[in-house]
Every structure is written in C-alpha cells, then in structure tokens.
Design an enzyme around this catalytic site. Structure first.
Site, PDB file in Angstrom:
ATOM      1  N   HIS A   1      60.539  52.122  14.991  1.00  0.00           N
ATOM      2  CA  HIS A   1      60.049  52.512  16.312  1.00  0.00           C
ATOM      3  C   HIS A   1      58.775  53.345  16.181  1.00  0.00           C
ATOM      4  CE1 HIS A   1      61.160  56.751  15.974  1.00  0.00           C
ATOM      5  NE2 HIS A   1      62.282  56.334  15.392  1.00  0.00           N
TER       6      HIS A   1
ATOM      7  N   ARG B   1      63.614  55.155  22.388  1.00  0.00           N
ATOM      8  CA  ARG B   1      62.333  54.968  21.704  1.00  0.00           C
ATOM      9  C   ARG B   1      62.202  53.583  21.072  1.00  0.00           C
ATOM     10  NH1 ARG B   1      65.464  58.704  19.248  1.00  0.00           N
ATOM     11  NH2 ARG B   1      65.931  58.577  17.031  1.00  0.00           N
TER      12      ARG B   1
ATOM     13  N   GLU C   1      71.186  54.995  13.698  1.00  0.00           N
ATOM     14  CA  GLU C   1      71.752  55.770  12.586  1.00  0.00           C
ATOM     15  C   GLU C   1      72.399  54.918  11.489  1.00  0.00           C
ATOM     16  OE1 GLU C   1      74.216  58.888  14.317  1.00  0.00           O
ATOM     17  OE2 GLU C   1      72.427  60.090  14.693  1.00  0.00           O
TER      18      GLU C   1
END
Length: 172
Positions: free
Chosen positions: A14, A61, A87
């Site tokens: 991102h 994001r 994550e």
C-alpha cells in the site's frame, strides 16, 4: 489457462498512509500516498500483465491504494477484498496464493509490510537483471511492487520457486 504457461504474481505494498487518531486498520492514505498510488498504477499498467485477479487487504489504506492504482489499468481485474492479508506473515500469504484456482493466471496482491517484503524476499529462487539488487537496496517502501513468475500451479508456490522479474519503488 494452462499450468504450462508461467503465472505472474505482483506483490504491491500500500502507498504512504496517514497517522490520524484511528485504529490501524482504518488509517487512510496521506496526500503523498494518493499521488504515489496513481504513479504505481501507471507503472503496473506499463508491465502489460493482464491481471485476472486482485487480492486486496481490507484495510482502508490498501483499498484506497488499489482504487487509485487500478484507474490506470486498461481493464479492471476482478477484485477480492481478503481479511487474511492484513497482518499476514509470508507463510500465510503463500497459503492464500496456494488456494488460487488454476484458471487464474496473473494475480496482484495488495498488502502490508512486513508480510509483503518478507514474501518478496523468500519466494524468488532466481532473479532477472538487477531486480534483486534494487529490491535489496530499497527494501519495500510504501507503493513499491515486485513482479514474479511461477512455473506450474499455484500449489507449487513456496520459498525459492519463483523468478523475480522486476521491482519498482517510488522516489522519495
């Protein structure tokens, strides 16, 4: 699609996020991130890879990055927003890519560090040109992407099985 044809995997981090007082998952892009996402989209479009599928983290994001980048593509691929990317470890990202059906030839995965960089470091067994050196010098900053090829089925992806074809990162 034939499994004899090389598959393409693009790992796309991102763009630069802002740091407002919100939960990490909800952080939006910063002004620079919005600009870099569009530039990265143009560079991805220039690769000429006809993406069948985009796998995008559900974080704000990453969704914003993809929305801006894909506007630069001649044809929008199917997009799946996948919670497991947020994550994720490199091993978890490999497991996700191993699930891809054989009729999917080319995938762009929009995610986060450290998982994206970790995956980009472990899947190539080979590299073309100076792509590995450039990636090693720059790391995987916001809005960077790496392009890989994979021979065989998605189930064959594991550390050392891909070829790093290209790497791009925005200038600071």
């Amino acid at each position: 699609m034939s499994v004899a044809e090389p598959r393409r995997i693009v790992l796309f981090r991102h763009a630069k996020a802002d740091w407002p007082q919100v939960a990490d998952h909800e952080r939006p892009l910063a002004d620079r991130g919005r600009k870099d996402a569009a530039v990265a989209g143009r560079r991805l479009a220039d690769t000429g890879i006809p993406f069948d599928l985009a796998l995008c983290s559900t974080a704000t994001r990453t969704r914003e990055t993809w929305k801006l980048a894909v506007q630069e593509f001649p044809q929008r691929p199917k997009t799946v927003y996948e919670e497991r990317i947020y994550e994720a470890t490199p091993g978890e990202l490999i497991a996700l890519l191993n699930e891809m059906p054989d009729d999917v030839q080319n995938v762009v995965l929009i995610g986060h560090n450290p998982g994206i960089q970790g995956l980009a470091e472990i899947i190539p067994g080979r590299a073309e040109g100076d792509a590995r050196d450039r990636m090693g010098r720059r790391g995987f900053p916001a809005a960077a992407f790496a392009v890989f090829s994979l021979d065989g089925s998605w189930k064959a992806l594991e550390p050392g099985t891909a070829t790093l074809l290209d790497y791009w990162a925005p200038t600071e």
